[in-house]
Motif scaffolding. Sequence first.
Motif, PDB file in Angstrom:
ATOM      1  N   PHE A  89      57.151  52.309  43.226  1.00 22.96           N
ATOM      2  CA  PHE A  89      58.608  52.266  43.384  1.00 22.96           C
ATOM      3  C   PHE A  89      59.310  52.867  42.165  1.00 22.96           C
ATOM      4  CE2 PHE A  89      58.018  48.670  46.538  1.00 22.96           C
ATOM      5  CZ  PHE A  89      58.470  49.424  47.613  1.00 22.96           C
ATOM      6  N   THR A  90      58.783  52.590  40.994  1.00 26.46           N
ATOM      7  CA  THR A  90      59.383  53.149  39.777  1.00 26.46           C
ATOM      8  C   THR A  90      59.340  54.668  39.789  1.00 26.46           C
ATOM      9  OG1 THR A  90      58.658  51.182  38.576  1.00 26.46           O
ATOM     10  CG2 THR A  90      59.308  53.107  37.264  1.00 26.46           C
ATOM     11  N   ARG A  91      58.310  55.237  40.372  1.00 25.67           N
ATOM     12  CA  ARG A  91      58.165  56.701  40.422  1.00 25.67           C
ATOM     13  C   ARG A  91      59.083  57.343  41.439  1.00 25.67           C
ATOM     14  NH1 ARG A  91      52.113  58.015  41.630  1.00 25.67           N
ATOM     15  NH2 ARG A  91      53.099  60.055  41.901  1.00 25.67           N
ATOM     16  N   CYS A  92      59.186  56.747  42.619  1.00 23.55           N
ATOM     17  CA  CYS A  92      59.773  57.482  43.747  1.00 23.55           C
ATOM     18  C   CYS A  92      61.229  57.147  44.030  1.00 23.55           C
ATOM     19  CB  CYS A  92      58.954  57.238  45.015  1.00 23.55           C
ATOM     20  SG  CYS A  92      59.057  55.549  45.655  1.00 23.55           S
ATOM     21  N   LEU A  93      61.724  55.982  43.570  1.00 22.48           N
ATOM     22  CA  LEU A  93      63.068  55.598  43.993  1.00 22.48           C
ATOM     23  C   LEU A  93      64.130  56.553  43.475  1.00 22.48           C
ATOM     24  CD1 LEU A  93      63.055  51.701  43.775  1.00 22.48           C
ATOM     25  CD2 LEU A  93      63.021  53.149  45.809  1.00 22.48           C
ATOM     26  N   ARG A  94      64.055  56.917  42.201  1.00 21.62           N
ATOM     27  CA  ARG A  94      65.063  57.823  41.648  1.00 21.62           C
ATOM     28  C   ARG A  94      64.823  59.269  42.033  1.00 21.62           C
ATOM     29  NH1 ARG A  94      69.240  54.589  40.519  1.00 21.62           N
ATOM     30  NH2 ARG A  94      68.609  52.814  39.237  1.00 21.62           N
ATOM     31  N   ALA A  95      63.571  59.610  42.276  1.00 19.17           N
ATOM     32  CA  ALA A  95      63.260  61.005  42.609  1.00 19.17           C
ATOM     33  C   ALA A  95      63.589  61.342  44.055  1.00 19.17           C
ATOM     34  CB  ALA A  95      61.788  61.298  42.327  1.00 19.17           C
ATOM     35  N   VAL A  96      63.394  60.371  44.958  1.00 17.23           N
ATOM     36  CA  VAL A  96      63.599  60.603  46.389  1.00 17.23           C
ATOM     37  C   VAL A  96      64.736  59.690  46.840  1.00 17.23           C
ATOM     38  CG1 VAL A  96      62.539  60.669  48.662  1.00 17.23           C
ATOM     39  CG2 VAL A  96      61.155  61.107  46.627  1.00 17.23           C
ATOM     40  N   VAL A  97      65.927  60.233  46.851  1.00 19.65           N
ATOM     41  CA  VAL A  97      67.099  59.461  47.272  1.00 19.65           C
ATOM     42  C   VAL A  97      67.192  59.581  48.792  1.00 19.65           C
ATOM     43  CG1 VAL A  97      69.553  59.091  46.936  1.00 19.65           C
ATOM     44  CG2 VAL A  97      68.175  60.013  45.079  1.00 19.65           C
TER      45      VAL A  97
END
Length: 873
Positions: A99-107
């Motif tokens: 979640f830390t990796r993808c939440l900000r990268a994939v809006v």
Amino acid sequence: MSAWVSVLDAAPATQAPAPDTDKLQQLKAQTHIDKWDASVWRAYVDESMKRADDSGDCNDARQAIEEYVAVFPSVTRIWVEFIAFETRMRAYDKLEALFTRCLRAVVAVPVWEKYLDYIKSVHSNAPVDRKEEARKTILKAFELVLSNVGLDRESGHIWLDYLKYIKNLDGLNSFELQQMMDLQRKVFHKALSIPLTNIEAIWKEYDAFENSLNKLTVPISPISPLPGRTRSAKKLLSERSALYMTARTAYREMKIITAVIDAASKTWMPTPTTWSEADQEVASLRAWKKYISWEKTNPLRLEDPSIVSARVMYAYKSALLMMRFFPELWYDAARYLIELGKLDEAAALLQQAVEALPRSLLLSFALAELEESRKREFSEISKVFDNLLTNLESWVVEVNQKYDAERDTLMALLRGGSDAAASSVVATGNSAEWDGERREEEREKEKERNQEIETKVEVARKRKIGKVKQAWSLVWVVYMRVARRSENVKAARNLFKQAKKSELCTYHVYVASALMEYYSSKDVGIACRIFEAGMKVFAEDNASPEFVLEYLSFLIQMNDENNARALFERALTVLQPEQARDIWSKFLSNEVNHGELANVLKLESRMKEAFSKDVDTPLAVRSMADRWAFLDIDFIGQEELGLSGHSAIARSSKMGGATAVRSGNIDLSSFSRPTNLDPVHSENIVTPELNKWTAYKPEAPDKVTPEKVLPFIPPNEVHKELQQMKQKQPMPQSQVQILQQREQQQQQAKEQEHPSSAPATMLVAECIAQLLDRLPPASSYNGPILPLSDILDGLRRLPLPVPVGQSRMVPISLQDKQIMNPGHSTANVFIQEFDQGGSFRGRGRGRGRFGIAPASKRKGGYGSDEDQRFRKR
């Protein structure tokens, strides 16, 4: 691949690995062959997940998904599958890191929805002593999710879940209950101002919510109600009704605009574009730009600029998930942030763009320019250029590996074909024929085929490497400019010393450095020394006429006649005549403009000897016109020699200006233009040449002579013919012969060229004549027959206005078009006649056009007595 797998499956177990492992390795090898083949990646990941579910070993599956995500990091469904896999394996520590990796990268809504489900699953069954903390955590999670993806039209179910969660909270005291009611109303107000897919359902919930509190009155502030400060639920609903209606209308408009995007997003995999008009990527790019432009117009009529900018940036982020390999969108988004004054956010976005497209010159240049405008240290700016140069140099290595592999593959296929031919000869027993000369001939043919393959591969390699060299050199040119602005000329000079040591350096770097030295330090000597150094590299060794032409232009600009003449003579000894054609033209133009006549005549004589084959070609005529042309004035070439605009555009481009194009004497429609991205790139849109349009001047037609009027057929015969056609009865043989004669006359009229033999004509307006020319002949009509008399009677009763000026009339053939049956009693309404003064005279019962009386005889019409009195007033 299936044949390969079947052969390996049939092999003994001692000689091959397990079938599942072997299949997984095969799929992995195929992903390295074609990096962007989504179907192979899909099969590879599915197979690894299947083995993980069966065996419980997740390492291979995680590695496969990580490789998949590395290639397609912006595809939402891949992250959703990754999250679902870790959830299924109960690897909660890895899930939180994911979640830390993808939440900000994939809006995107699906990814954030998975995060919300995870938070609710962890904190929903909290013990009683931690229930209050768990409730606050879930509420914060809802707020976090909606603050990131709440503007998405697909987030409507999250808004409803949030409202439902607030509504179903239990164990609250009266003060907390009032707080939750206030929060619920606040959430309703936010959701109803967003064009969501289920906005109508949210409105129904809001209506029930307001009416459930008090059908008569509700306090303005539920927390601290005051007497006399209450409003009815109907009043509150009416206040929000306008925002709701605006959002619902905007959603319908958005659905139409994004129809292309919605159709493509289900199976979309972002891959490097080929800029082909047939690609779906180009249509999707147009749709995204149209949608973003629509968001910038503020269709929701929001008063808060921050909300408008948030919606626009969310549209950009959503577009970049799909259009990851389009630098244009990254750059537009960054420019939008810069216009808003958010320089830090723009820099972060450009940094992310450079990581996504490490070989994009546009994005790296934009990032370096932004850092320069922010007064960053030159050491930080230089990192952008150094990383870009490193990526371009690795690109050269990839290109060489690609073409080496292609050459080896073609050679292997060629050897395989030769071996197969030799085996067939041996099998047929004709090997004796391969002795002596036959074998020598085959070896010579094989050498020719090998040489042909080598030539084709090397030509393609050289072309691709040339593009990379141009990009690499352009980076150094921009790098030196930034160094001069940020530091000084000496820093740019040091960069030039580094650049010229590489084999990728082109003559552009030398020219840029020389001109920079002249215009910055005003030192002609340094500039000339740089040009002379370039002459040793590009003129004497590689014979580059472009560099010599730039050097010659510089000397002419400096008015250094002696060195310019010396350079001209040196160039003729190094370059071939065809390579030096532009150099001849440049030097001759300088002599014509600033030299003596004797030198001009002498140079022309030498040029004719050098290009003796051009005596009877258009090039000689073109040079004759250029001899007396100046800037955009090419009167001799265009008016006296009849040269087309092609040469004029080429000549104007060499002169360094577009004045010839602006003059309007060149036909731009004859040149081919790019056809892709028409709504995206405005320079690809062909526009009409307004300076060639002529004003419409109506002309009075000639007087109609009696011999031009077609004789009429009695109306009773027309009526009989129509009745027979309506009843679908066969026409009499005489009528068939008449129609056949009309068709023959029509064909003869088209073949004949003399106007005197044309069939009978009538005069109609030019616009009507153009319409009739596009209509098919009457003989091809096989549809229902309309009541012509009723239609004409209805048209005759229409109150048509009388035009001020007569339109231009043109004669048309009645036999060609058969626009009406000449025997009808109302056919004469189309026949008009003008007297010498231009006044209208109608035929048939004193009526005018379409059966309307002339204006001079109508009460109140144009030209009447009443009209004249009105004009006087």
